[in-house]
Design a protein around this motif. Structure first.
Motif, mmCIF file in Angstrom:
data_model
loop_
_atom_site.group_PDB
_atom_site.id
_atom_site.type_symbol
_atom_site.label_atom_id
_atom_site.label_comp_id
_atom_site.label_asym_id
_atom_site.label_seq_id
_atom_site.Cartn_x
_atom_site.Cartn_y
_atom_site.Cartn_z
ATOM 1 N N ALA A 1 34.633 45.591 34.976
ATOM 2 C CA ALA A 1 33.558 45.556 35.971
ATOM 3 C C ALA A 1 34.112 45.283 37.359
ATOM 4 O O ALA A 1 33.691 45.906 38.355
ATOM 5 N N GLN A 2 35.075 44.365 37.451
ATOM 6 C CA GLN A 2 35.641 44.026 38.752
ATOM 7 C C GLN A 2 36.480 45.170 39.304
ATOM 8 O O GLN A 2 36.466 45.434 40.510
ATOM 9 N N GLY A 3 37.231 45.846 38.430
ATOM 10 C CA GLY A 3 37.985 47.005 38.877
ATOM 11 C C GLY A 3 37.074 48.124 39.356
ATOM 12 O O GLY A 3 37.357 48.796 40.365
ATOM 13 N N THR A 4 35.967 48.322 38.643
ATOM 14 C CA THR A 4 34.995 49.317 39.084
ATOM 15 C C THR A 4 34.458 48.970 40.460
ATOM 16 O O THR A 4 34.341 49.833 41.341
ATOM 17 N N ALA B 1 37.506 37.554 46.581
ATOM 18 C CA ALA B 1 38.183 36.279 46.364
ATOM 19 C C ALA B 1 37.895 35.747 44.965
ATOM 20 O O ALA B 1 38.789 35.240 44.267
ATOM 21 N N ALA B 2 36.638 35.854 44.528
ATOM 22 C CA ALA B 2 36.288 35.425 43.169
ATOM 23 C C ALA B 2 36.977 36.299 42.123
ATOM 24 O O ALA B 2 37.454 35.797 41.100
ATOM 25 N N ASN B 3 37.032 37.603 42.383
ATOM 26 C CA ASN B 3 37.738 38.530 41.491
ATOM 27 C C ASN B 3 39.202 38.137 41.367
ATOM 28 O O ASN B 3 39.754 38.069 40.256
ATOM 29 N N ALA B 4 39.836 37.860 42.503
ATOM 30 C CA ALA B 4 41.251 37.493 42.495
ATOM 31 C C ALA B 4 41.470 36.195 41.730
ATOM 32 O O ALA B 4 42.414 36.077 40.936
ATOM 33 N N GLY B 5 40.619 35.219 41.966
ATOM 34 C CA GLY B 5 40.746 33.961 41.242
ATOM 35 C C GLY B 5 40.545 34.144 39.751
ATOM 36 O O GLY B 5 41.279 33.571 38.939
ATOM 37 N N PHE B 6 39.551 34.938 39.384
ATOM 38 C CA PHE B 6 39.291 35.196 37.968
ATOM 39 C C PHE B 6 40.492 35.862 37.298
ATOM 40 O O PHE B 6 40.922 35.448 36.217
ATOM 41 N N LEU B 7 41.040 36.899 37.936
ATOM 42 C CA LEU B 7 42.171 37.594 37.339
ATOM 43 C C LEU B 7 43.391 36.689 37.245
ATOM 44 O O LEU B 7 44.117 36.706 36.240
ATOM 45 N N ALA B 8 43.623 35.882 38.278
ATOM 46 C CA ALA B 8 44.774 34.984 38.270
ATOM 47 C C ALA B 8 44.668 33.980 37.121
ATOM 48 O O ALA B 8 45.633 33.760 36.380
ATOM 49 N N GLY C 1 44.032 46.619 30.692
ATOM 50 C CA GLY C 1 43.404 47.876 30.304
ATOM 51 C C GLY C 1 42.010 48.023 30.897
ATOM 52 O O GLY C 1 41.515 49.143 31.077
ATOM 53 N N GLY C 2 41.371 46.882 31.224
ATOM 54 C CA GLY C 2 40.079 46.962 31.884
ATOM 55 C C GLY C 2 40.157 47.674 33.214
ATOM 56 O O GLY C 2 39.247 48.423 33.599
ATOM 57 N N THR C 3 41.263 47.465 33.943
ATOM 58 C CA THR C 3 41.435 48.142 35.223
ATOM 59 C C THR C 3 41.593 49.644 35.037
ATOM 60 O O THR C 3 41.006 50.444 35.781
ATOM 61 N N THR C 4 42.385 50.045 34.053
ATOM 62 C CA THR C 4 42.579 51.481 33.833
ATOM 63 C C THR C 4 41.297 52.137 33.341
ATOM 64 O O THR C 4 40.995 53.276 33.714
ATOM 65 N N LEU C 5 40.517 51.435 32.512
ATOM 66 C CA LEU C 5 39.229 51.985 32.090
ATOM 67 C C LEU C 5 38.273 52.124 33.270
ATOM 68 O O LEU C 5 37.429 53.025 33.290
ATOM 69 N N ALA C 6 38.419 51.229 34.247
ATOM 70 C CA ALA C 6 37.592 51.354 35.449
ATOM 71 C C ALA C 6 37.886 52.676 36.159
ATOM 72 O O ALA C 6 36.976 53.337 36.670
ATOM 73 N N LEU C 7 39.171 53.052 36.187
ATOM 74 C CA LEU C 7 39.533 54.323 36.814
ATOM 75 C C LEU C 7 39.003 55.511 36.021
ATOM 76 O O LEU C 7 38.559 56.508 36.590
ATOM 77 N N VAL C 8 39.047 55.398 34.684
ATOM 78 C CA VAL C 8 38.646 56.517 33.825
ATOM 79 C C VAL C 8 37.133 56.666 33.783
ATOM 80 O O VAL C 8 36.593 57.770 33.936
ATOM 81 N N ALA C 9 36.428 55.556 33.541
ATOM 82 C CA ALA C 9 34.996 55.627 33.276
ATOM 83 C C ALA C 9 34.150 54.884 34.300
ATOM 84 O O ALA C 9 33.075 55.355 34.677
ATOM 85 N N LEU D 1 25.823 48.268 42.475
ATOM 86 C CA LEU D 1 26.210 46.861 42.582
ATOM 87 C C LEU D 1 25.460 46.011 41.567
ATOM 88 O O LEU D 1 26.030 45.094 40.954
ATOM 89 N N GLY D 2 24.179 46.306 41.364
ATOM 90 C CA GLY D 2 23.411 45.558 40.379
ATOM 91 C C GLY D 2 23.923 45.769 38.965
ATOM 92 O O GLY D 2 23.986 44.821 38.163
ATOM 93 N N ALA D 3 24.321 47.005 38.635
ATOM 94 C CA ALA D 3 24.845 47.292 37.296
ATOM 95 C C ALA D 3 26.151 46.551 37.052
ATOM 96 O O ALA D 3 26.410 46.068 35.938
ATOM 97 N N ILE D 4 26.985 46.451 38.078
ATOM 98 C CA ILE D 4 28.250 45.713 37.948
ATOM 99 C C ILE D 4 27.977 44.239 37.664
ATOM 100 O O ILE D 4 28.634 43.618 36.826
ATOM 101 N N ALA D 5 26.984 43.680 38.353
ATOM 102 C CA ALA D 5 26.624 42.282 38.104
ATOM 103 C C ALA D 5 26.144 42.087 36.669
ATOM 104 O O ALA D 5 26.537 41.127 35.991
ATOM 105 N N LEU D 6 25.308 42.984 36.163
ATOM 106 C CA LEU D 6 24.808 42.874 34.790
ATOM 107 C C LEU D 6 25.940 42.967 33.770
ATOM 108 O O LEU D 6 25.930 42.272 32.750
ATOM 109 N N LEU D 7 26.918 43.825 34.056
ATOM 110 C CA LEU D 7 28.026 44.013 33.119
ATOM 111 C C LEU D 7 28.861 42.747 32.959
ATOM 112 O O LEU D 7 29.542 42.564 31.941
#
Length: 402
Positions: free
Chosen positions: A14-17, A103-110, A134-142, A160-166
């Protein structure tokens, strides 16, 4: 693999998307909010800046928290930023929400990268990291095509709302299954003070892996950013062929991450030694054949696979070799995003100055620099190993002293 890792991968997806999909939504955002398209482009720059700065700062702020609370906190902020962005009519507030989300994405991934080392055995860490990345690569694919489709049908706010729900199912999983004790209390490494962790990150092997990670990711996103422009220009691809080409790159990336996960723990050094020169060769070929559709279709998935196989292996090395259980993942994240910023910055002018092959030439040069660094260090390590063996032989310097 623990189920927690797969749900963490969903959050990373979701974050990569969110990071990549905005490029396709900028025209709609600019029209809706009444700002020039160039100003709307600041939304992507703001997200990248938030990722680079956010990784070490957020990881340092959360290092005394248990992963359960750090991860859930970062996810909650990420969700809230997307809800705020989806509902605002102010460009300034939307830009602020993007920086906060990054910033939250970066902290989460770290924290996720650091947590992986605690929930799986040492011999399976590269594979576990591959599952998460693999979540990042799936973001690129799908994720990016789906997000763009939702944006076309329902508007950018719906994306943006769909990303939040995911992100809601991973948030529940983190609250239930993530470790409830801080890394500093888990008996892992030198986590006593942040100074000791930062000192371990200054060790030469770790600095090398961080530099290689930035160079390789810079090459990857330098070319990926302008792949559609090259394909639509000199190569003459139109219509559905353009998103299909980007998706093919993503498929290759997913295969590369999977391969690295399977063999990286046992053959990481060999994988780096083989994939680096192959990646240079592929980018060099595309430099000369950027206007040939067949070359693009053949080499794009290959380069995606090699790039992400090499990149994920380097990230695993940073996390494994740094005696920094709370900060190692943050610097790996920062290195990835330094590359994601620097690569396109160099590739764009090259496209204007050289033409279609310019971005690929920059990518080839960046990976060539990485291969050179790796080669120098490898040669020095072999010489040191031979000298040590000779010193232990009868009649050698150590034998003479005996």
């Amino acid at each position: 693999m623990p189920a927690l890792l797969r749900l963490l991968a969903v959050a990373v997806f979701a974050q990569g998307t969110s990071e990549f999909v905005l490029a396709g939504l900028l025209p709609g955002i600019a029209t809706d909010l009444g700002v020039p398209l160039a100003r709307a482009g600041l939304l992507t720059s703001g997200f990248a800046l938030g990722m680079v700065l956010g990784a070490p700062v957020m990881a340092a702020a959360a290092r005394r928290l248990a992963p359960r609370w750090a991860l859930s906190g970062f996810l909650a902020v990420f969700i809230a930023a997307h809800v705020l962005g989806a509902g605002t009519g102010s460009f300034a507030l939307l830009l602020t929400s993007r920086v906060v989300a990054a910033a939250a994405n970066a902290g989460f991934l770290a924290v996720t990268l650091s947590t992986v080392t605690r929930v799986v055995p040492a011999g399976r860490r590269t594979r576990a990291l591959a599952v998460v990345l693999g979540g990042t690569t799936l973001a690129l694919v799908a994720g990016v095509p789906a997000g763009a489709l939702v944006g076309d049908l329902l508007g950018w706010r719906a994306t943006l709302g769909a990303i939040a729900l995911l992100c809601l199912p991973p948030l529940v999983a983190v609250l239930v299954a993530a470790p409830a004790r801080p890394a500093a209390d888990a008996g892992t490494g030198a986590a006593g003070t942040i100074g000791r962790e930062l000192a371990s990150l200054r060790a030469r092997p770790v600095r090398l892996d961080l530099a290689l990670t930035a160079l390789v990711n810079g090459a990857t996103f330098g070319s990926f950013t302008y792949l559609a422009a090259v394909a639509a220009g000199p190569a003459g691809l139109t219509g559905g062929a353009l998103p299909a080409l980007l998706a093919v790159f993503g498929v290759g990336a997913l295969l590369g991450v999977t391969l690295a996960g399977r063999i990286g723990d046992r053959h990481g050094r060999r994988l780096i030694t083989v994939t680096g020169p192959a990646l240079v060769a592929g980018w060099a070929l595309l430099t000369w054949a950027a206007d040939a559709p067949v070359a693009l279709w053949v080499l794009t998935p290959v380069q995606g696979a090699l790039s992400f196989a090499l990149g994920s292996t380097l990230v695993a090395r940073v996390v494994a070799t740094a005696d920094a259980p709370t900060m190692g993942g943050s610097f790996a994240t920062a290195a990835l995003n330094v590359g994601a910023v620097v690569g396109p910055v160099g590739a764009g002018p090259a496209l204007d100055a050289v033409g279609a092959g310019g971005p690929f030439a920059v990518s080839a040069a960046l990976v060539l620099a990485a291969v050179g660094l790796w080669g120098v260090v490898t040669v020095r390590a072999r010489r040191a190993s031979r000298a040590a063996r000779a010193d232990r032989q009868p009649g050698g310097p150590a034998g003479d002293r005996r």
